[in-house]
Design a protein around this motif. Structure first.
Motif, PDB file in Angstrom:
ATOM      1  N   ASP A 226     -10.272  18.384  14.814  1.00  0.00           N
ATOM      2  CA  ASP A 226     -11.585  18.805  14.295  1.00  0.00           C
ATOM      3  C   ASP A 226     -12.038  17.870  13.177  1.00  0.00           C
ATOM      4  N   ILE A 227     -11.069  17.416  12.383  1.00  0.00           N
ATOM      5  CA  ILE A 227     -11.352  16.443  11.310  1.00  0.00           C
ATOM      6  C   ILE A 227     -10.383  15.281  11.532  1.00  0.00           C
ATOM      7  N   ALA A 228     -10.872  14.058  11.319  1.00  0.00           N
ATOM      8  CA  ALA A 228     -10.005  12.887  11.543  1.00  0.00           C
ATOM      9  C   ALA A 228      -9.019  12.756  10.369  1.00  0.00           C
ATOM     10  N   THR A 229      -8.009  13.617  10.363  1.00  0.00           N
ATOM     11  CA  THR A 229      -7.060  13.639   9.248  1.00  0.00           C
ATOM     12  C   THR A 229      -6.088  12.448   9.312  1.00  0.00           C
ATOM     13  N   VAL A 230      -5.865  11.828   8.151  1.00  0.00           N
ATOM     14  CA  VAL A 230      -5.039  10.619   8.098  1.00  0.00           C
ATOM     15  C   VAL A 230      -3.557  10.960   8.311  1.00  0.00           C
ATOM     16  N   THR A 231      -2.987  11.773   7.409  1.00  0.00           N
ATOM     17  CA  THR A 231      -1.555  12.090   7.582  1.00  0.00           C
ATOM     18  C   THR A 231      -1.340  12.942   8.835  1.00  0.00           C
ATOM     19  N   GLY A 232      -2.357  13.711   9.236  1.00  0.00           N
ATOM     20  CA  GLY A 232      -2.252  14.484  10.483  1.00  0.00           C
ATOM     21  C   GLY A 232      -2.083  13.545  11.669  1.00  0.00           C
TER      22      GLY A 232
ATOM     23  N   THR B  62     -17.745  13.676   0.412  1.00  0.00           N
ATOM     24  CA  THR B  62     -17.729  14.517   1.619  1.00  0.00           C
ATOM     25  C   THR B  62     -16.321  14.755   2.162  1.00  0.00           C
ATOM     26  N   VAL B  63     -15.301  14.110   1.578  1.00  0.00           N
ATOM     27  CA  VAL B  63     -13.953  14.244   2.147  1.00  0.00           C
ATOM     28  C   VAL B  63     -13.179  15.411   1.516  1.00  0.00           C
ATOM     29  N   PHE B  64     -13.178  15.474   0.181  1.00  0.00           N
ATOM     30  CA  PHE B  64     -12.466  16.558  -0.505  1.00  0.00           C
ATOM     31  C   PHE B  64     -13.456  17.408  -1.287  1.00  0.00           C
ATOM     32  N   GLU B  65     -13.189  18.697  -1.375  1.00  0.00           N
ATOM     33  CA  GLU B  65     -14.174  19.613  -1.955  1.00  0.00           C
ATOM     34  C   GLU B  65     -14.163  19.640  -3.480  1.00  0.00           C
TER      35      GLU B  65
ATOM     36  N   ASP C  61      -5.675  13.580 -11.698  1.00  0.00           N
ATOM     37  CA  ASP C  61      -5.035  13.155 -10.446  1.00  0.00           C
ATOM     38  C   ASP C  61      -4.990  11.636 -10.439  1.00  0.00           C
ATOM     39  N   LEU C  62      -4.399  11.099  -9.384  1.00  0.00           N
ATOM     40  CA  LEU C  62      -4.134   9.664  -9.350  1.00  0.00           C
ATOM     41  C   LEU C  62      -5.382   8.790  -9.536  1.00  0.00           C
ATOM     42  N   ARG C  63      -6.390   8.990  -8.690  1.00  0.00           N
ATOM     43  CA  ARG C  63      -7.553   8.100  -8.765  1.00  0.00           C
ATOM     44  C   ARG C  63      -8.413   8.412  -9.991  1.00  0.00           C
ATOM     45  N   ALA C  64      -8.392   9.672 -10.426  1.00  0.00           N
ATOM     46  CA  ALA C  64      -9.097  10.043 -11.657  1.00  0.00           C
ATOM     47  C   ALA C  64      -8.475   9.290 -12.836  1.00  0.00           C
TER      48      ALA C  64
ATOM     49  N   ALA D 144       0.826  -1.218   0.000  1.00  0.00           N
ATOM     50  CA  ALA D 144       0.000   0.000   0.000  1.00  0.00           C
ATOM     51  C   ALA D 144       0.857   1.263   0.000  1.00  0.00           C
ATOM     52  N   LYS D 145       0.623   2.110  -0.999  1.00  0.00           N
ATOM     53  CA  LYS D 145       1.332   3.396  -1.064  1.00  0.00           C
ATOM     54  C   LYS D 145       1.155   4.185   0.235  1.00  0.00           C
ATOM     55  N   ASN D 146      -0.092   4.322   0.673  1.00  0.00           N
ATOM     56  CA  ASN D 146      -0.353   5.214   1.804  1.00  0.00           C
ATOM     57  C   ASN D 146       0.044   4.629   3.154  1.00  0.00           C
ATOM     58  N   ALA D 147       0.401   3.337   3.160  1.00  0.00           N
ATOM     59  CA  ALA D 147       1.007   2.773   4.369  1.00  0.00           C
ATOM     60  C   ALA D 147       2.521   2.905   4.254  1.00  0.00           C
TER      61      ALA D 147
ATOM     62  N   THR E 249     -12.880   7.804  -0.228  1.00  0.00           N
ATOM     63  CA  THR E 249     -12.862   8.816  -1.295  1.00  0.00           C
ATOM     64  C   THR E 249     -11.940   8.366  -2.440  1.00  0.00           C
ATOM     65  N   ASP E 250     -10.907   7.580  -2.099  1.00  0.00           N
ATOM     66  CA  ASP E 250      -9.964   7.121  -3.130  1.00  0.00           C
ATOM     67  C   ASP E 250     -10.577   6.074  -4.062  1.00  0.00           C
ATOM     68  N   MET E 251     -11.825   5.633  -3.780  1.00  0.00           N
ATOM     69  CA  MET E 251     -12.520   4.694  -4.668  1.00  0.00           C
ATOM     70  C   MET E 251     -13.711   5.354  -5.364  1.00  0.00           C
TER      71      MET E 251
ATOM     72  N   ALA F 253      -8.193  22.123  -1.303  1.00  0.00           N
ATOM     73  CA  ALA F 253      -7.221  23.051  -0.710  1.00  0.00           C
ATOM     74  C   ALA F 253      -6.236  22.286   0.182  1.00  0.00           C
ATOM     75  N   ARG F 254      -6.718  21.264   0.857  1.00  0.00           N
ATOM     76  CA  ARG F 254      -5.907  20.375   1.690  1.00  0.00           C
ATOM     77  C   ARG F 254      -4.939  21.118   2.620  1.00  0.00           C
ATOM     78  N   PRO F 255      -5.496  21.905   3.561  1.00  0.00           N
ATOM     79  CA  PRO F 255      -4.615  22.600   4.504  1.00  0.00           C
ATOM     80  C   PRO F 255      -3.946  21.621   5.472  1.00  0.00           C
ATOM     81  N   ILE F 256      -2.925  22.100   6.186  1.00  0.00           N
ATOM     82  CA  ILE F 256      -2.269  21.245   7.197  1.00  0.00           C
ATOM     83  C   ILE F 256      -2.402  21.886   8.584  1.00  0.00           C
ATOM     84  N   ASN F 257      -3.418  22.761   8.734  1.00  0.00           N
ATOM     85  CA  ASN F 257      -3.595  23.482   9.999  1.00  0.00           C
ATOM     86  C   ASN F 257      -3.687  22.548  11.202  1.00  0.00           C
ATOM     87  N   LEU F 258      -4.308  21.356  11.007  1.00  0.00           N
ATOM     88  CA  LEU F 258      -4.491  20.458  12.150  1.00  0.00           C
ATOM     89  C   LEU F 258      -3.174  19.781  12.544  1.00  0.00           C
ATOM     90  N   HIS F 259      -2.298  19.540  11.551  1.00  0.00           N
ATOM     91  CA  HIS F 259      -0.963  18.995  11.866  1.00  0.00           C
ATOM     92  C   HIS F 259      -0.233  20.018  12.760  1.00  0.00           C
TER      93      HIS F 259
HETATM   94  N1  EPU Z   1      -7.869  18.664   6.497  1.00  0.00           N
HETATM   95  C1  EPU Z   1      -7.882  19.907   7.063  1.00  0.00           C
HETATM   96  N2  EPU Z   1      -6.813  20.296   7.831  1.00  0.00           N
HETATM   97  C2  EPU Z   1      -5.755  19.481   8.047  1.00  0.00           C
HETATM   98  C3  EPU Z   1      -5.744  18.197   7.463  1.00  0.00           C
HETATM   99  C4  EPU Z   1      -6.810  17.810   6.689  1.00  0.00           C
HETATM  100  O1  EPU Z   1      -8.834  20.677   6.882  1.00  0.00           O
HETATM  101  O2  EPU Z   1      -4.821  19.893   8.750  1.00  0.00           O
HETATM  102  C5  EPU Z   1      -9.008  18.214   5.656  1.00  0.00           C
HETATM  103  C6  EPU Z   1      -8.603  17.947   4.203  1.00  0.00           C
HETATM  104  O3  EPU Z   1      -8.562  19.128   3.447  1.00  0.00           O
HETATM  105  C7  EPU Z   1      -9.681  16.974   3.768  1.00  0.00           C
HETATM  106  C8  EPU Z   1      -9.952  16.168   5.039  1.00  0.00           C
HETATM  107  O4  EPU Z   1      -9.436  16.948   6.117  1.00  0.00           O
HETATM  108  O5  EPU Z   1     -10.816  17.671   3.383  1.00  0.00           O
HETATM  109  C9  EPU Z   1      -9.318  14.788   5.099  1.00  0.00           C
HETATM  110  O6  EPU Z   1      -7.976  14.881   4.682  1.00  0.00           O
HETATM  111  P1  EPU Z   1      -6.816  13.983   5.255  1.00  0.00           P
HETATM  112  O7  EPU Z   1      -5.853  14.856   6.000  1.00  0.00           O
HETATM  113  O8  EPU Z   1      -7.368  12.821   5.996  1.00  0.00           O
HETATM  114  O9  EPU Z   1      -6.103  13.496   3.929  1.00  0.00           O
HETATM  115  P2  EPU Z   1      -4.557  13.286   3.750  1.00  0.00           P
HETATM  116  O10 EPU Z   1      -3.985  12.749   4.996  1.00  0.00           O
HETATM  117  O11 EPU Z   1      -3.941  14.481   3.140  1.00  0.00           O
HETATM  118  C10 EPU Z   1      -4.728  10.785   2.979  1.00  0.00           C
HETATM  119  C11 EPU Z   1      -4.307   9.995   1.771  1.00  0.00           C
HETATM  120  C12 EPU Z   1      -5.182  10.382   0.587  1.00  0.00           C
HETATM  121  C13 EPU Z   1      -6.634  10.054   0.949  1.00  0.00           C
HETATM  122  C14 EPU Z   1      -7.019  10.806   2.228  1.00  0.00           C
HETATM  123  C15 EPU Z   1      -8.414  10.483   2.715  1.00  0.00           C
HETATM  124  C16 EPU Z   1      -1.954   9.643   2.175  1.00  0.00           C
HETATM  125  C17 EPU Z   1      -0.548   9.920   1.790  1.00  0.00           C
HETATM  126  N3  EPU Z   1      -2.909  10.278   1.478  1.00  0.00           N
HETATM  127  O12 EPU Z   1      -4.543  12.146   2.622  1.00  0.00           O
HETATM  128  O13 EPU Z   1      -4.786   9.574  -0.510  1.00  0.00           O
HETATM  129  O14 EPU Z   1      -7.491  10.449  -0.097  1.00  0.00           O
HETATM  130  O15 EPU Z   1      -6.087  10.492   3.286  1.00  0.00           O
HETATM  131  O16 EPU Z   1      -8.548   9.135   2.954  1.00  0.00           O
HETATM  132  O17 EPU Z   1      -2.200   8.837   3.067  1.00  0.00           O
HETATM  133  C18 EPU Z   1      -4.500   9.026  -2.772  1.00  0.00           C
HETATM  134  O18 EPU Z   1      -3.856   8.030  -2.404  1.00  0.00           O
HETATM  135  O19 EPU Z   1      -4.872   9.193  -3.969  1.00  0.00           O
HETATM  136  C19 EPU Z   1      -4.850  10.059  -1.791  1.00  0.00           C
HETATM  137  C20 EPU Z   1      -5.211  11.283  -2.132  1.00  0.00           C
END
Ligand code: EPU
Length: 415
Positions: free
Chosen positions: A159-165, A325-328, A368-371, A21-24, A303-305, A120-126
Motif C-alpha cells: 500500500d505504501i512503498a516502504t523501504v525497510t519493508g 508527506t512521508v512521516f506524520e 532525532d537524527l536528522r533534526a 551509507a547507514k541505511n544501506a 524526508t531525511d533532508m 507511529a511507523r507501523p510494520i503492518n506491511l512487513h
Molecule cells: N509504513 C506503514 N506501514 C509499514 C511500513 C511503513 O504505514 O509497514 C509507513 C511509515 O509509517 C511511513 C512510510 O510508510 O509513514 C514510509 O516509511 P518506510 O517504511 O519507507 O520507512 P523505514 O523503512 O522505516 C527508512 C529509513 C529512514 C527513512 C525512511 C524514508 C532505514 C533504516 N530507515 O525507514 O531513515 O526516513 O526509510 O525514506 O532505511 C534516517 O536515516 O534518519 C531514517 C529515519
C-alpha cells in the motif's frame, strides 16, 4: 552527556569525504544471516546504529570482527531466532532480521519496534507481506512470532512503498520456493544496493530500483565480499552546509546520481553546483532564494533532508513552503529553530518559512537524527554560540560529523 558547541558565521571551505551509507549498511550486514560462511563488508560507517545491528547479529549467534571500516560476519552457526526488546527499542531497523530469520531458521521472534519521535511507523506491511509468503504470524506480548516451514513465492502489493519493508520481503523471498513479485516496491538506492549484494550471493532479483521487483527463489546463498555505497543523506547535509554558510566545498567519494532531487532544489536556491564524477562542488551565494519542497519517496526529495533544507530556507529571501508527506511528525526541529530566531509556522503537514536575516545561537535539544544535523547547520550560520544537547541521536547516523565540519573551517567542538 556529550554536547556540541558551535560558533557560527564561518564559511565552510575545503574538501570532505563521504562515509558509507547507514541505511544501506544496515540491511546489507543483516543479509549475512542468509549465508553460512564468512561475509566481508567494507566502507561500513562507524556509527551507533551499526554497533546496534552488530550487537543484534551477535546475539543471534553470528561471529563478528571489525577492523576499521571492514566488518566480517560469519552467520554459519546462528542458533537464536529472537530479537529482544532491549536491542530493538534502540533501533527500529532491527526489524530487518525478521525476513532473513524466517527464511533461514524457519522461525523468528522479534520485538515490535513501537512508535518513535518522527511518527507511529507501523510494520503492518512487513507482516502482511510475510504472511503472503506463507508465514504464520502472531503478535504476542509485544513480539512478532513468525513461522514457516518453507516460504512460498507470491504476488505482494505494498500500500505504501516502504523501504525497510521492501528490504525485509526481498530477504525473505530469496530463499522462498518459486517467484515473488513486489508491486509498488520502494525504489531507493539502498534497495538497489541490497539487491546487488543478494544477487552476488547467488539470488535472482530483477527490477530493483523500479516499483516492480521480481525474485526467483533459490535453495541457498553463498558468502560475499562487498563495499557499502556512499551515504546520500550525509552528502546532502554537506551540500546544504556549503550553500548555507556561503562556503565552497568539494564533497568527494559520493554518488551524485542518488541526489538528483536535492541537487535540483539546491540549485534553485542560487547555490552553484558542479558535478565531476564522484565529486560535487557546492559554492554558496550571499542571497539565498526561497524554494518550496515536498518530501516524497525516492526519487522525490528525501524526508531525511527536510530538516536540513528548512534551515537553509530559514535564512533565505522571502517565503517558502515545505510539505512533509512521508512521516506524520517530522517537524520536531521547528520549535528549536524558532528558539534560534527562525520564523516558521506549521499547519498540519506543511511548514511556512519566512526567511530572516540572521539566526542567533542558543542552547537547543536534538530530538532525532536528522533534526540534530539541522541544529548543527543552524549553529554554523547563527550569530554567536549554539549548544546542541542530546547529540547521541547524531552519533546514530553521522560519522564524525563535527570533526568533518571542523576540518572545513567551522568553529565546532564536542564537550
Ligand atoms: N509504513 C506503514 N506501514 C509499514 C511500513 C511503513 O504505514 O509497514 C509507513 C511509515 O509509517 C511511513 C512510510 O510508510 O509513514 C514510509 O516509511 P518506510 O517504511 O519507507 O520507512 P523505514 O523503512 O522505516 C527508512 C529509513 C529512514 C527513512 C525512511 C524514508 C532505514 C533504516 N530507515 O525507514 O531513515 O526516513 O526509510 O525514506 O532505511 C534516517 O536515516 O534518519 C531514517 C529515519
Amino acid at each position: 552527556m556529550d554536547k556540541i558547541i558551535v560558533e557560527g558565521g564561518r564559511p565552510l571551505t575545503g574538501e570532505v569525504n563521504i562515509s558509507g551509507a547507514k541505511n544501506a549498511a544496515l540491511p546489507i550486514l543483516v543479509s549475512s544471516l542468509l549465508t553460512d560462511g564468512l561475509c566481508t563488508f567494507s566502507n561500513v560507517p562507524n556509527l551507533k546504529d551499526i554497533e546496534s545491528i552488530k550487537l543484534l547479529l551477535s546475539h543471534l549467534g553470528a561471529k563478528i570482527e571489525t577492523d576499521g571500516d571492514v566488518v566480517k560476519i560469519d552467520a554459519g552457526n546462528i542458533f537464536n531466532h529472537e530479537a529482544p526488546y532491549d536491542l530493538v527499542r534502540k533501533m527500529r531497523a532491527s526489524i530487518l532480521v525478521l525476513g532473513p530469520l524466517v527464511a533461514r531458521l524457519k522461525k523468528a521472534r522479534v520485538s515490535l519496534p513501537g512508535g518513535c519521535a518522527i511518527g507511529a511507523r507501523p510494520i503492518n506491511l512487513h507482516l502482511k507481506a510475510l504472511a503472503c509468503l506463507g508465514a504464520s504470524i502472531e503478535l504476542k506480548h509485544g513480539y512478532v512470532e513468525a513461522y514457516a516451514k518453507q516460504l512460498k513465492g507470491a504476488k505482494i502489493y505494498l500500500d505504501i512503498a516502504t523501504v525497510t519493508g521492501t528490504e525485509n520481503i526481498m530477504m525473505a523471498a530469496v530463499l522462498a520456493k518459486g517467484s515473488t513479485v513486489i508491486h509498488n516496491a520502494a525504489r531507493e538506492p539502498e534497495i538497489v544496493a541490497l539487491a546487488d549484494v543478494l544477487n552476488k550471493m547467488g539470488a535472482d532479483i530483477r527490477g530493483a530500483g523500479t516499483s516492480e521487483i521480481t525474485i526467483m527463489g533459490v535453495s541457498s546463498l553463498s558468502p560475499v565480499s562487498v563495499s557499502i555505497i556512499p551515504d546520500r543523506i550525509e552528502t546532502g547535509t554537506f551540500m546544504v552546509a556549503a550553500a548555507l554558510t556561503g562556503g565552497d566545498v568539494k564533497i568527494s567519494g559520493c554518488r551524485p546520481d542518488h541526489l538528483e532531487a536535492v541537487i535540483h532544489k539546491l540549485s534553485l536556491t542560487g547555490a552553484s553546483i558542479k558535478i565531476d564524477g564522484k565529486n560535487i562542488r557546492v559554492k554558496g551565494k550571499d542571497n539565498i532564494a526561497s524554494v518550496d519542497v515536498k518530501t516524497l519517496a525516492y526519487p522525490g526529495f528525501p524526508t531525511d533532508m527536510q530538516a536540513q533544507f528548512m534551515v537553509l530556507m530559514s535564512v533565505a529571501r522571502g517565503l517558502s513552503l515545505i510539505f512533509e508527506t512521508v512521516f506524520e511528525n517530522r517537524f520536531i526541529h521547528v520549535g528549536e529553530l524558532k528558539r534560534m530566531g527562525a520564523d516558521i509556522t506549521i499547519a498540519g503537514t506543511a511548514a511556512m518559512i519566512k526567511g530572516v536575516k540572521m539566526l542567533s545561537g542558543a542552547p537547543v535539544m536534538a530530538s532525532d537524527l536528522r533534526a540534530s544535523a539541522s541544529l548543527i547547520l543552524a549553529g554554523l550560520v547563527a550569530h554567536g554560540t549554539t549548544e546542541i544537547n542530546r547529540v547521541y541521536h547524531l552519533d546514530r547516523g553521522y560519522e564524525s560529523l563535527e570533526k568533518k565540519f571542523a576540518r572545513l573551517g567551522a568553529a565546532i567542538k564536542r564537550i
